[in-house]
Design an enzyme around this catalytic site. Structure first.
Site, PDB file in Angstrom:
ATOM      1  N   SER A 102     -91.576 101.048  36.493  1.00 33.74           N
ATOM      2  CA  SER A 102     -92.751 101.297  37.323  1.00 33.74           C
ATOM      3  C   SER A 102     -93.414 102.611  36.924  1.00 33.74           C
ATOM      4  CB  SER A 102     -92.374 101.366  38.816  1.00 33.74           C
ATOM      5  OG  SER A 102     -91.522 102.470  39.065  1.00 33.74           O
ATOM      6  N   GLY A 103     -94.672 102.752  37.312  1.00 37.25           N
ATOM      7  CA  GLY A 103     -95.387 104.012  37.194  1.00 37.25           C
ATOM      8  C   GLY A 103     -95.413 104.608  35.807  1.00 37.25           C
TER       9      GLY A 103
ATOM     10  N   TYR B 257     -80.616 121.591  54.701  1.00 38.17           N
ATOM     11  CA  TYR B 257     -81.306 120.692  53.778  1.00 38.17           C
ATOM     12  C   TYR B 257     -82.802 120.606  54.054  1.00 38.17           C
ATOM     13  CZ  TYR B 257     -82.530 116.473  51.162  1.00 38.17           C
ATOM     14  OH  TYR B 257     -83.124 115.583  50.303  1.00 38.17           O
TER      15      TYR B 257
ATOM     16  N   ASP C 197     -77.598 103.039  37.420  1.00 38.81           N
ATOM     17  CA  ASP C 197     -77.924 103.725  38.668  1.00 38.81           C
ATOM     18  C   ASP C 197     -77.568 105.188  38.470  1.00 38.81           C
ATOM     19  OD1 ASP C 197     -78.177 104.790  41.184  1.00 38.81           O
ATOM     20  OD2 ASP C 197     -76.881 103.320  42.177  1.00 38.81           O
ATOM     21  N   LEU C 198     -78.570 106.042  38.373  1.00 34.58           N
ATOM     22  CA  LEU C 198     -78.330 107.460  38.095  1.00 34.58           C
ATOM     23  C   LEU C 198     -77.536 108.159  39.189  1.00 34.58           C
ATOM     24  CD1 LEU C 198     -81.797 108.314  36.595  1.00 34.58           C
ATOM     25  CD2 LEU C 198     -79.624 108.666  35.424  1.00 34.58           C
TER      26      LEU C 198
ATOM     27  N   GLY D 139     -92.970 105.792  34.020  1.00 37.20           N
ATOM     28  CA  GLY D 139     -91.911 105.290  33.145  1.00 37.20           C
ATOM     29  C   GLY D 139     -92.294 103.989  32.468  1.00 37.20           C
TER      30      GLY D 139
ATOM     31  N   SER E  16     -91.348 118.728  37.252  1.00 39.32           N
ATOM     32  CA  SER E  16     -92.465 118.652  38.196  1.00 39.32           C
ATOM     33  C   SER E  16     -92.978 120.051  38.466  1.00 39.32           C
ATOM     34  CB  SER E  16     -92.007 118.018  39.515  1.00 39.32           C
ATOM     35  OG  SER E  16     -93.014 118.149  40.508  1.00 39.32           O
TER      36      SER E  16
ATOM     37  N   THR F 254     -79.494 112.325  41.380  1.00 39.20           N
ATOM     38  CA  THR F 254     -80.346 111.358  40.689  1.00 39.20           C
ATOM     39  C   THR F 254     -81.253 112.017  39.657  1.00 39.20           C
ATOM     40  OG1 THR F 254     -80.364 109.972  42.678  1.00 39.20           O
ATOM     41  CG2 THR F 254     -82.076 109.555  41.019  1.00 39.20           C
TER      42      THR F 254
ATOM     43  N   ASN G 275     -86.760 110.030  32.592  1.00 36.80           N
ATOM     44  CA  ASN G 275     -87.959 109.922  33.429  1.00 36.80           C
ATOM     45  C   ASN G 275     -87.681 109.580  34.887  1.00 36.80           C
ATOM     46  OD1 ASN G 275     -90.983 108.989  33.890  1.00 36.80           O
ATOM     47  ND2 ASN G 275     -89.680 107.265  34.446  1.00 36.80           N
TER      48      ASN G 275
END
Length: 339
Positions: free
Chosen positions: A31-32, A182, A80-81, A34, A161, A128, A107
């Site tokens: 998606s997007g 958090y 799955d990261l 990536g 980012s 992740t 990514n």
């Protein structure tokens, strides 16, 4: 967020570059940004593995890519990261193909999610966005070094980012899993600071052993895609409303990582941070080599020996020796063949 110049697209910055014969992995390529990265790398001739969790979604996007480019070579790695066992399995499956590896685009990511822990008991955004990619890169690093000995330079790109610029404080080594303190916003910024520090320290490791592999970090630009699905509904609505004015399309957002993966102009650049296909200044702490080394050492122990001590409050880390991808000195690097 500060308004950005939308700039060029992934296709325009790679125009005229022949990536035929190169093997690439793009995490989060369904998606997007990536997906656009995978599409453009395949358009330039690379054989692209999309590493993602959802096979059904992969089948759909693969067909979408093939509809536009019937000659595209696309393959799949299930990963799955947020699950280090899954990361190890994906790396092992790629290595079992015996293929070279020339390009790795880290990514995939999540953004400003509510507090939760990964399968391994680690704060989810850190796990992740940073930790899974660190381990995946390290497990594939030997293959990338070996592939680079043919004269084709290896390229690793960590997607960061601009949110890291507003992060306050240091990496929370002693209270990474602290639920009470958090903040989705700052946890996201911390994970992206870590991706830049990863590029800094791994560059030092690679230069020390003379490997013909570079790693850089980049900000794709304010790009609206599925990446923002975890944002509060009211904020998502506002983002959609203004995305056409202030935000980049995935085609524009993928430009910098495709540029770093293929452009001959950055063949001698490593350990840097890019925005809009140009070097930029990251947050001050993201440029600290001592912090980068400290994070590296912390991560070595975390990926190998972290145990869930209290899944709500903390983790226990014990020290062990770890083979960092066999970073011995390789043959003298030759010029990259990107052209």
């Amino acid at each position: 967020m500060k308004k950005e110049s939308k700039g060029r697209t992934a296709e325009s910055v790679t125009n005229g570059i022949d990536a035929t014969g190169l093997i690439a992995i793009v995490t989060g390529g369904t998606s997007g940004v990536g997906l656009e990265t995978a599409r453009v790398l395949a358009l330039r001739g690379a054989y692209v593995f999309i590493a993602a969790r959802n096979y059904e979604k992969y089948v759909t996007v693969k067909q979408k890519i093939l509809d536009g480019n019937p000659e595209a070579q696309i393959d799949y790695l299930e990963m799955d990261l947020a699950n280090l066992a899954s990361v190890r399995k994906a790396a092992a499956e790629f290595l079992a193909t015996k293929l070279p590896l020339n390009i790795l685009i880290n990514n995939a990511g999540i953004m400003m999610t509510p507090y939760r822990l990964s399968t391994d008991g680690i704060e989810m955004q850190f796990a992740t966005n940073y930790l899974g990619h660190w381990l995946f890169t390290n497990l594939l690093l030997g293959k990338m070094k070996e592939s680079a000995e043919t004269g084709i330079q290896g390229r690793i790109v960590n997607v960061a980012s601009s949110f890291q610029l507003s992060y306050r404080g240091c990496i929370r080594f002693d209270n990474l899993n602290d639920k009470g303190g958090y903040s989705p916003y700052y946890a996201y910024g911390q994970s992206k600071i870590a991706t830049i520090l990863h590029a800094k320290e791994l560059t030092a490791q690679l230069e020390k052993c003379g490997a013909n592999v570079t790693i850089n970090a980049c900000h794709p630009g304010a790009t609206f895609s599925g990446f923002q699905r975890a944002l509060p509904r009211y904020l998502t609505g506002a983002v959609k409303l203004f995305s056409g004015i202030l935000w980049k399309t995935p085609a524009q957002g993928a430009a910098t990582q495709c540029f770093l993966a293929l452009s001959p102009t950055v063949s001698s650049t490593s350990g840097e941070y890019f925005c809009s296909c140009k070097e930029a200044e990251p947050a001050e702490i993201a440029s600290d080599p001592q912090l980068a080394k400290k994070l590296w050492d912390f991560t070595v122990n975390l990926t190998c020996t972290a145990q869930a001590y209290n899944r709500e409050r903390s983790i226990v880390v014990t020290g062990v020796e770890y083979d960092l991808g066999n970073l011995e000195r390789s043959s003298t690097p030759t010029s990259p063949s990107y052209n």
